[in-house]
Design an enzyme around this catalytic site. Sequence first.
Site, PDB file in Angstrom:
ATOM      1  N   ASP A  69       0.870  -1.185   0.000  1.00 40.43           N
ATOM      2  CA  ASP A  69       0.000   0.000   0.000  1.00 40.43           C
ATOM      3  C   ASP A  69       0.907   1.236   0.000  1.00 40.43           C
ATOM      4  OD1 ASP A  69      -1.995   1.874   0.304  1.00 40.43           O
ATOM      5  OD2 ASP A  69      -2.684   1.173   2.258  1.00 40.43           O
ATOM      6  N   CYS A 119      -3.331   4.385  -4.306  1.00 38.54           N
ATOM      7  CA  CYS A 119      -4.100   5.646  -4.341  1.00 38.54           C
ATOM      8  C   CYS A 119      -3.705   6.468  -5.563  1.00 38.54           C
ATOM      9  CB  CYS A 119      -3.897   6.438  -3.047  1.00 38.54           C
ATOM     10  SG  CYS A 119      -2.179   6.787  -2.710  1.00 38.54           S
TER      11      CYS A 119
HETATM   12  C1  LIG Z   1      -0.883   4.874   1.779  1.00 40.78           C
HETATM   13  S1  LIG Z   1      -0.081   4.755   3.324  1.00 40.78           S
HETATM   14  C2  LIG Z   1      -0.543   3.126   3.760  1.00 40.78           C
HETATM   15  C3  LIG Z   1      -0.841   2.869   5.199  1.00 40.78           C
HETATM   16  C4  LIG Z   1      -1.601   1.640   5.610  1.00 40.78           C
HETATM   17  N1  LIG Z   1      -1.508   0.520   4.735  1.00 40.78           N
HETATM   18  C5  LIG Z   1      -3.038   1.950   5.964  1.00 40.78           C
HETATM   19  O1  LIG Z   1      -3.968   1.398   5.336  1.00 40.78           O
HETATM   20  O2  LIG Z   1      -3.273   2.745   6.883  1.00 40.78           O
HETATM   21  C6  LIG Z   1       1.581   4.644   2.837  1.00 40.78           C
HETATM   22  C7  LIG Z   1       2.575   4.440   3.958  1.00 40.78           C
HETATM   23  O3  LIG Z   1       3.877   4.274   3.376  1.00 40.78           O
HETATM   24  C8  LIG Z   1       4.843   4.790   4.274  1.00 40.78           C
HETATM   25  N2  LIG Z   1       6.050   4.984   3.425  1.00 40.78           N
HETATM   26  C9  LIG Z   1       6.283   5.912   2.494  1.00 40.78           C
HETATM   27  N3  LIG Z   1       7.439   5.664   1.855  1.00 40.78           N
HETATM   28  C10 LIG Z   1       7.957   4.529   2.408  1.00 40.78           C
HETATM   29  C11 LIG Z   1       9.129   3.757   2.170  1.00 40.78           C
HETATM   30  N4  LIG Z   1       9.998   4.090   1.230  1.00 40.78           N
HETATM   31  N5  LIG Z   1       9.329   2.663   2.920  1.00 40.78           N
HETATM   32  C12 LIG Z   1       8.442   2.325   3.904  1.00 40.78           C
HETATM   33  N6  LIG Z   1       7.310   3.011   4.160  1.00 40.78           N
HETATM   34  C13 LIG Z   1       7.068   4.099   3.415  1.00 40.78           C
HETATM   35  C14 LIG Z   1       4.204   6.015   4.889  1.00 40.78           C
HETATM   36  O4  LIG Z   1       4.751   6.271   6.162  1.00 40.78           O
HETATM   37  C15 LIG Z   1       2.721   5.590   4.956  1.00 40.78           C
HETATM   38  O5  LIG Z   1       2.423   5.072   6.230  1.00 40.78           O
END
Ligand SMILES: C[S@@+](CC[C@H](N)C(=O)[O-])C[C@H]1O[C@@H](n2cnc3c(N)ncnc32)[C@H](O)[C@@H]1O
Length: 397
Positions: free
Chosen positions: A328, A355
Amino acid sequence: MEVKIEKLDNYGRGITYLNNKICFVSNALPGEIVLIEIEKENRKYIEAKLLSYKNKSSNRIIEECPYSGFCGGCQLNHINYDDENKFKEEKVRDILKKFVNIDFDIVKSIVYHERNHYRNKVILHGKNGKLGYYKNKSNEIIPITECLLVNKRINKIISILNQINVNIEEVIIKTSNDQSQAMVSISGEVSDDSLLLQYCDVLILNGRYLSSKKYIETKIGDKKYQESIQSFFQINTTLTKDLYDEVFNQIKGNRYQTVLDLYCGTGTIGIYVSGECDKIISIDCSFSNIEDAKNNAVLNKIDNIEFICDKVENRIDKIKGVNAIIVDPPRAGLDKKTISYLKKLNPQKIIYVSCDLITLARDLKDLSEAYNIRYIKPFNMFPRTYHCESITVLERR
Ligand SMILES: C[S@@+](CC[C@H](N)C(=O)[O-])C[C@H]1O[C@@H](n2cnc3c(N)ncnc32)[C@H](O)[C@@H]1O
């Protein structure tokens, strides 16, 4: 000059063709005949300003929002909700057909709930005593007294903030999905924080907690989640359950040994499906998210989940032996290293929650070398805006 609008683009702008180029016209609907003036023209495209309507579409509705056209928040206020949902479903089909050449029936019907008051979070900006949203493509603030996107509790808090605003620079307001709890973080100056404390459970002023509580709690299905001010949480109060149920149904019954939950936020999806597999490994790069995620596992009495606080691309090559992967990612989608390791890990199933349709299409093109796309289901998590959430299920060939 007079033109006929042919269709909508990914961002909800009207499209017509001029000088053998594509021409974008905001606030115009398919079938409408409009007078336009060219604002920008380059080798590839034209952007035009709409001057007046010669012939309006029967799908056009009177905009309920007084800030429509000024504030940068919504792009689809002028389209009736049925047509907005059709537009989103069709754009999923169009974009995926173009990039991945998928069959028409691989895209399922869009899932949607209420058009208004669905958001559990808002960020407002302030300057010189004004508090509101930024005007489209500018730093000018459009003062807001209430917003059709946010839930009623947030609108109540906005009205209180307007009473006590001296010099608020930014405010983040979040509520639980049932609106029973609220959290507010203000940067700047207010005249009376005690008034606000009566209306929220967590209050943070310039980084200092004025409440004893530091997080709010929300329920999705039979799971409870805590959420701190900096943590990620899905913003749609009702549709998130449908989104998570879709992932759950894809994990259910398989008794996978190990499931990977990448970009896990506060651990929500991993915890949601944890009863259906032996072990979950969840990764997110935000410290605040992972702190909440660990507490969420305890809150739900779940002990088969491991959380790693790091970038996915730093850890993915150290993971071995997984049966299914849930991803995600943020709008940027998956990076090349992550995609190549996903293919090396070779799980039976990949569930891609997205998204952003453009980066989804790019990543599916790559993944579909080794995986069959079973289906894509769009979710209208962000009504009135052009954004569209989706779940794609991929199965190993
Ligand atoms: C769209 S949200 C998804 C959150 C979760 N699956 C939910 O339904 O609440 C994307 C997440 O990716 C994390 N994120 C962004 N870039 C990342 C990376 N390179 N590695 C790990 N996490 C990352 C952000 O902190 C965020 O929590």
